[in-house]
Design a protein around this motif. Structure first.
Motif, PDB file in Angstrom:
ATOM      1  N   ASP A 177      35.092  52.771  43.162  1.00  0.00           N
ATOM      2  CA  ASP A 177      35.954  52.641  41.985  1.00  0.00           C
ATOM      3  C   ASP A 177      35.231  53.052  40.709  1.00  0.00           C
ATOM      4  N   LEU A 178      33.919  52.887  40.721  1.00  0.00           N
ATOM      5  CA  LEU A 178      33.104  53.173  39.535  1.00  0.00           C
ATOM      6  C   LEU A 178      31.807  53.818  39.985  1.00  0.00           C
ATOM      7  N   CYS A 179      31.448  54.919  39.305  1.00  0.00           N
ATOM      8  CA  CYS A 179      30.205  55.626  39.610  1.00  0.00           C
ATOM      9  C   CYS A 179      29.297  55.535  38.389  1.00  0.00           C
ATOM     10  N   ILE A 180      28.198  54.797  38.517  1.00  0.00           N
ATOM     11  CA  ILE A 180      27.245  54.638  37.421  1.00  0.00           C
ATOM     12  C   ILE A 180      26.032  55.513  37.704  1.00  0.00           C
ATOM     13  N   TYR A 181      25.721  56.371  36.739  1.00  0.00           N
ATOM     14  CA  TYR A 181      24.555  57.245  36.833  1.00  0.00           C
ATOM     15  C   TYR A 181      23.510  56.760  35.832  1.00  0.00           C
ATOM     16  N   MET A 182      22.283  56.589  36.271  1.00  0.00           N
ATOM     17  CA  MET A 182      21.206  56.170  35.384  1.00  0.00           C
ATOM     18  C   MET A 182      20.223  57.331  35.300  1.00  0.00           C
ATOM     19  N   LEU A 183      20.214  58.007  34.127  1.00  0.00           N
ATOM     20  CA  LEU A 183      19.495  59.269  33.987  1.00  0.00           C
ATOM     21  C   LEU A 183      18.444  59.196  32.889  1.00  0.00           C
ATOM     22  N   GLY A 184      17.549  60.172  32.879  1.00  0.00           N
ATOM     23  CA  GLY A 184      16.460  60.206  31.923  1.00  0.00           C
ATOM     24  C   GLY A 184      16.885  60.685  30.555  1.00  0.00           C
ATOM     25  N   ALA A 185      15.949  60.591  29.607  1.00  0.00           N
ATOM     26  CA  ALA A 185      16.246  60.890  28.204  1.00  0.00           C
ATOM     27  C   ALA A 185      16.677  62.325  27.983  1.00  0.00           C
ATOM     28  N   ASP A 186      16.273  63.254  28.870  1.00  0.00           N
ATOM     29  CA  ASP A 186      16.622  64.658  28.700  1.00  0.00           C
ATOM     30  C   ASP A 186      17.957  65.015  29.363  1.00  0.00           C
ATOM     31  N   ARG A 227      21.612  43.852  41.105  1.00  0.00           N
ATOM     32  CA  ARG A 227      21.638  42.418  41.424  1.00  0.00           C
ATOM     33  C   ARG A 227      22.637  41.677  40.525  1.00  0.00           C
ATOM     34  N   ILE A 228      22.642  42.025  39.241  1.00  0.00           N
ATOM     35  CA  ILE A 228      23.519  41.346  38.279  1.00  0.00           C
ATOM     36  C   ILE A 228      24.981  41.638  38.580  1.00  0.00           C
ATOM     37  N   LEU A 229      25.307  42.891  38.863  1.00  0.00           N
ATOM     38  CA  LEU A 229      26.686  43.245  39.191  1.00  0.00           C
ATOM     39  C   LEU A 229      27.130  42.562  40.491  1.00  0.00           C
ATOM     40  N   THR A 230      26.197  42.425  41.419  1.00  0.00           N
ATOM     41  CA  THR A 230      26.522  41.783  42.703  1.00  0.00           C
ATOM     42  C   THR A 230      26.885  40.319  42.512  1.00  0.00           C
ATOM     43  N   VAL A 231      26.121  39.587  41.678  1.00  0.00           N
ATOM     44  CA  VAL A 231      26.427  38.164  41.502  1.00  0.00           C
ATOM     45  C   VAL A 231      27.681  37.961  40.646  1.00  0.00           C
ATOM     46  N   GLN A 232      28.214  39.044  40.073  1.00  0.00           N
ATOM     47  CA  GLN A 232      29.506  38.967  39.392  1.00  0.00           C
ATOM     48  C   GLN A 232      30.640  39.364  40.327  1.00  0.00           C
ATOM     49  N   ALA A 281      21.377  27.976  43.657  1.00  0.00           N
ATOM     50  CA  ALA A 281      21.112  29.409  43.512  1.00  0.00           C
ATOM     51  C   ALA A 281      22.327  30.194  43.053  1.00  0.00           C
ATOM     52  N   SER A 282      23.528  29.633  43.189  1.00  0.00           N
ATOM     53  CA  SER A 282      24.746  30.359  42.786  1.00  0.00           C
ATOM     54  C   SER A 282      25.123  30.105  41.328  1.00  0.00           C
ATOM     55  N   TYR A 283      24.367  29.251  40.624  1.00  0.00           N
ATOM     56  CA  TYR A 283      24.692  28.998  39.219  1.00  0.00           C
ATOM     57  C   TYR A 283      24.531  30.294  38.430  1.00  0.00           C
ATOM     58  N   GLY A 284      25.555  30.651  37.681  1.00  0.00           N
ATOM     59  CA  GLY A 284      25.572  31.903  36.931  1.00  0.00           C
ATOM     60  C   GLY A 284      26.377  32.988  37.606  1.00  0.00           C
ATOM     61  N   SER A 285      26.756  32.770  38.873  1.00  0.00           N
ATOM     62  CA  SER A 285      27.557  33.760  39.593  1.00  0.00           C
ATOM     63  C   SER A 285      29.028  33.605  39.255  1.00  0.00           C
ATOM     64  N   SER A 286      29.795  34.656  39.486  1.00  0.00           N
ATOM     65  CA  SER A 286      31.237  34.595  39.284  1.00  0.00           C
ATOM     66  C   SER A 286      31.909  35.631  40.175  1.00  0.00           C
ATOM     67  N   GLU A 287      33.223  35.631  40.171  1.00  0.00           N
ATOM     68  CA  GLU A 287      33.999  36.606  40.941  1.00  0.00           C
ATOM     69  C   GLU A 287      34.715  37.584  40.019  1.00  0.00           C
ATOM     70  N   THR A 288      34.184  37.760  38.803  1.00  0.00           N
ATOM     71  CA  THR A 288      34.817  38.630  37.813  1.00  0.00           C
ATOM     72  C   THR A 288      35.031  40.044  38.334  1.00  0.00           C
ATOM     73  N   LEU A 289      34.076  40.572  39.076  1.00  0.00           N
ATOM     74  CA  LEU A 289      34.155  41.948  39.571  1.00  0.00           C
ATOM     75  C   LEU A 289      34.533  42.015  41.052  1.00  0.00           C
ATOM     76  N   ALA A 290      35.048  40.932  41.597  1.00  0.00           N
ATOM     77  CA  ALA A 290      35.428  40.916  43.011  1.00  0.00           C
ATOM     78  C   ALA A 290      36.440  42.030  43.290  1.00  0.00           C
ATOM     79  N   GLY A 291      36.214  42.748  44.379  1.00  0.00           N
ATOM     80  CA  GLY A 291      37.110  43.834  44.752  1.00  0.00           C
ATOM     81  C   GLY A 291      36.739  45.179  44.160  1.00  0.00           C
ATOM     82  N   THR A 292      35.711  45.210  43.307  1.00  0.00           N
ATOM     83  CA  THR A 292      35.280  46.457  42.675  1.00  0.00           C
ATOM     84  C   THR A 292      34.111  47.046  43.455  1.00  0.00           C
ATOM     85  N   ARG A 293      34.282  48.302  43.892  1.00  0.00           N
ATOM     86  CA  ARG A 293      33.212  48.992  44.614  1.00  0.00           C
ATOM     87  C   ARG A 293      32.488  49.906  43.638  1.00  0.00           C
ATOM     88  N   ILE A 294      31.186  49.680  43.482  1.00  0.00           N
ATOM     89  CA  ILE A 294      30.389  50.412  42.494  1.00  0.00           C
ATOM     90  C   ILE A 294      29.292  51.208  43.189  1.00  0.00           C
TER      91      ILE A 294
END
Length: 550
Positions: A325-334, A152-157, A110-123
Motif C-alpha cells: 500500500d505504501l512504498c518508502i524509499y530511504m535515499l542518500g543526500a545526492d 520496528r516503529i511502524l510494526t508496533v503501530q 513489552a506491548s506498552y506504546g503499541s497500537s493498531e493505528t496502521l493495522a492492515g497497511t502493507r509497507i
C-alpha cells in the motif's frame, strides 16, 4: 490517566458543556490537543481547546474555558482546572489518576506504546541498498540504523512491514568494479574511475584462489567471472556487516532481475501506450513534469540503453504488484531529485503519488580530537560501517546515527561516544536502565515487591514528573511513526532517563538499615519498574540493548 485519556475526557466534557449552553459541539476537533506546560507550576497538562473553538462556537474563549474548568473540577481523576490568559486551561490530575499510568505500563509490559493505528497497511521499506562495489559507508550506515528503527516503529503501530534491500547489480558501477578486480588480480594499475582499497585485493585473491586460471583468461571472460564472483563476495561481506550491526532484511531484490524478466521493457511499453513517454533527440522521455516533477526525464537513451530511472519505474511497478500500500524509499543526500521522479512515475501509472514516500538522509562525519576522520583502514577512501563499529561499538553507533533528524548532517565525536559519563547520550540512557535493574534486584533481597501497589501515594513533584514522562511514551511512538522520525524515540528516552535520575535523587525507593518496607516503598518500586519497562521498550525500537549491569 494518560494524555490520550485526558484528551478524550476533554473532548467529551467540552461537547457536553457546549450543548448545555445551547452551542454546537460540531466545532470541536476530532482530537483535542493536550500538552505538558514548560513550567510545572502551571499544572500537569494544558489545553487551548477553548481558544481554538470558542469564537466559532459563538462564545468568548475565556468564558468557555471557565465552563470547562468547572465541569472538569467535578470529574473523577481531576484535582483542579484553572483558566489562564485568554483561555488556556491548566489541569492537575489527582494522584490516583496519575498512578493509573504506572498500572497501565505494568499490565502492558513489552506491548506498552503499541497500537493498531496502521493495522492492515502493507509497507515496503527500502533502505541502505548500497552498491555491491565496496563496504557500506557512513551514509548507508545511517540508513541501516534509522531504517531498521523505523521498521520496528511502524510494526508496533500495526503495519505489516517488509524490509527490502535493492541490490544494484546492473550498470556501469559494477562494470568498473569488475575491471578493478581484474586489475588487482593481474597486477595492472587500477582503471580510471575504478575502485581501490585493501578490500579489492582481498576479493581478487579469493577469486583467483577459487579459479586459478582466472588471470590468464581472455579479457571478456575475465570480466564476466570477476564481475559475477566479485559481486557475490562483496555482497556477502555487506550482509555480514549489516547483520552484525543488528540490521537484517526480509527481501534482497536484484536490480538485474528487472531487466532479465522483461519487467523494464513491459513498464516502458505501458508508458508508451499511455502517451506518457515521448521521443526527443533520439531518446524516450517520460513526461514527469506533468505530474509534479521539476523536469522530464530520459528513460531510454539515444543509444537504446535504459537510463537508471527505467529500472526505478519497473521496480515501483513490481512493489505495487506485490500488494504494498505504501512504498518508502530511504535515499542518500545526492538523491533529492528522486522524490519528484518517483512520485511522477507513480502518477503516470495511474497510482496515487502518496503511495510513494522518499526520505533523504544527510551526510555523516566522523570526528576525533576535533579533526575529521576521512580514511578507512580497508576501503581507503571512505569511512565504513565496520570502521564506526570498531571505534565505538554497535549500540553507540546505532544510537548516534538515529538520535538526530535525517534532514540534518551529523558529526559523530568518537571521544564523546566512547566516554562513560553523562555527556555520552547512550551511556546516559543505558545507565538509567542498568540502575533501575539493580534497584529491582536489591528490592528482591529486601523483600519489597510491586504486588498491589497503592499508586495514589505517588504525589510528590518528582514522582509526578516521572509518571507524566512515562505517560508520554505512546504518543511519542505514534508521532515517530506518522512523521517517519525515529529520532523522537531517542530524544524521549534521554528525557525519561533525566526524569528518573532526578526522581531517584529526591525520593527514597527502598528501606534503609533497619527500616521495614511500607506501602510507599512498594508504590515507588512499581514506578521504577514502569520506568525501566519503558526504557527497555524504547531501546528495543531503536535496536539498542538495555543492559541490566554496567
Amino acid at each position: 490517566m494518560t494524555p490520550a485519556d485526558l484528551a478524550d475526557l476533554l473532548r467529551a466534557t467540552a461537547a457536553k458543556v457546549l450543548v448545555e449552553h445551547g452551542l454546537d459541539p460540531a466545532v470541536l476537533p476530532d482530537e483535542v490537543s493536550v500538552e505538558r506546560p514548560r513550567n510545572p507550576e502551571h499544572g500537569d497538562y494544558a489545553t487551548n481547546v477553548a481558544m481554538q473553538v470558542g469564537k466559532r462556537a459563538g462564545t468568548n474563549p475565556r468564558e468557555l474555558a471557565a465552563w470547562l474548568a468547572t465541569a472538569l473540577a467535578a470529574t473523577d481523576g481531576i484535582d483542579s482546572a484553572d483558566v489562564a490568559g485568554p483561555g488556556f486551561l491548566n489541569i492537575r490530575l489527582a494522584a490516583a489518576a496519575q498512578g493509573a499510568i504506572v498500572a497501565q505500563v505494568l499490565a502492558a509490559g513489552a506491548s506498552y506504546g503499541s497500537s493498531e493505528t496502521l493495522a492492515g497497511t502493507r509497507i515496503n521499506l527500502e533502505f541502505v541498498s548500497a552498491n555491491p562495489t565496496g563496504p557500506v559507508h557512513l551514509g548507508g550506515t545511517r540508513w541501516a540504523s534509522v531504517g531498521d528503527a523505523l521498521g520496528r516503529i511502524l510494526t508496533v503501530q500495526g503495519a505489516e512491514v517488509t524490509r527490502e534491500y535493492y541490490f544494484n547489480d546492473h550498470g556501469a558501477q559494477v562494470d568498473r568494479f569488475a575491471a578493478s578486480l581484474v586489475a588487482a588480480a593481474t597486477g595492472a594499475p587500477t582503471p580510471e574511475n575504478g575502485y581501490a582499497g585493501i578490500y579489492i585485493g582481498e576479493i581478487a585473491d579469493k577469486i583467483v584462489a577459487a579459479h586459478p586460471e582466472a588471470p590468464t583468461l581472455p579479457l571478456p571472460e575475465q570480466l564476466e567471472l570477476f564481475r559475477a564472483e566479485g559481486v557475490e563476495l562483496m555482497f556477502a561481506q555487506i550482509r555480514e556487516s549489516l547483520h552484525e550491526f543488528g540490521t537484517d532484511f526480509d527481501v534482497y531484490f536484484n536490480e538485474s532481475s528487472l531487466f532479465e524478466s522483461g519487467a523494464v521493457e513491459q513498464a516502458v511499453t505501458k508508458l508508451k501506450d499511455s502517451g506518457d513517454l515521448y521521443q526527443k533527440d533520439g531518446a524516450w522521455w517520460i513526461a514527469s513534469s506533468e505530474y509534479g516533477d521539476d523536469q522530464d526525464r530520459v528513460v531510454i537513451k539515444s543509444d537504446g540503453n535504459a537510463a537508471y530511472i527505467a529500472g526505478d519505474i519497473a521496480y515501483f511497478q513490481n512493489k505495487r504488484a506485490r500488494g504494498f500500500d505504501l512504498c518508502i524509499y530511504m535515499l542518500g543526500a545526492d538523491h533529492h531529485g528522486y522524490i519528484g521522479r518517483l512520485k511522477a512515475a507513480a502518477a503516470a501509472f495511474g497510482d496515487d503519488p502518496a503511495t510513494v514516500e522518499v526520505l533523504i538522509g544527510q551526510m555523516v562525519n566522523l570526528v576525533k580530537d576535533g579533526v575529521a576522520v576521512k580514511m578507512s583502514k580497508r576501503a581507503g577512501t571512505v569511512v565504513t560501517l565496520d570502521d564506526l563499529v570498531e571505534a565505538i561499538g554497535v549500540d553507540a553507533a546505532r544510537y548516534a546515527l538515529v538520535r538526530s533528524s535525517v534532514n540534518s548532517s551529523i558529526d559523530i565525536d568518537l571521544n564523546q561516544w566512547t566516554s562513560t559519563n553523562n555527556e555520552n547520550p547512550i551511556y546516559y540512557v543505558q545507565y538509567a536502565h542498568a540502575r533501575l535493574s539493580s534497584l529491582a534486584r536489591n528490592a528482591v533481597d529486601l523483600g519489597v515487591s510491586v504486588e498491589n501497589p497503592d499508586l495514589g501515594l505517588l504525589a510528590t513533584e518528582h514522582e509526578g514528573e516521572l509518571i507524566r514522562t512515562i505517560g508520554e511514551y505512546p504518543r511519542v511512538v505514534a508521532s515517530a511513526a506518522s512523521l517517519r522520525e525515529p529520532h523522537r524515540i531517542a530524544r524521549y528516552l534521554e528525557e525519561l532517563a533525566g526524569a528518573y535520575h532526578r526522581f531517584y535523587g529526591a525520593c527514597q525507593v527502598l528501606p534503609k538499615g533497619d527500616e521495614q518496607p511500607i506501602p510507599l516503598h512498594t508504590a515507588r518500586l512499581a514506578l521504577c519498574e514502569a520506568a525501566r519497562r519503558v526504557l527497555a521498550n524504547g531501546l528495543e525500537l531503536l535496536g539498542v540493548s538495555a543492559p541490566e549491569r554496567m
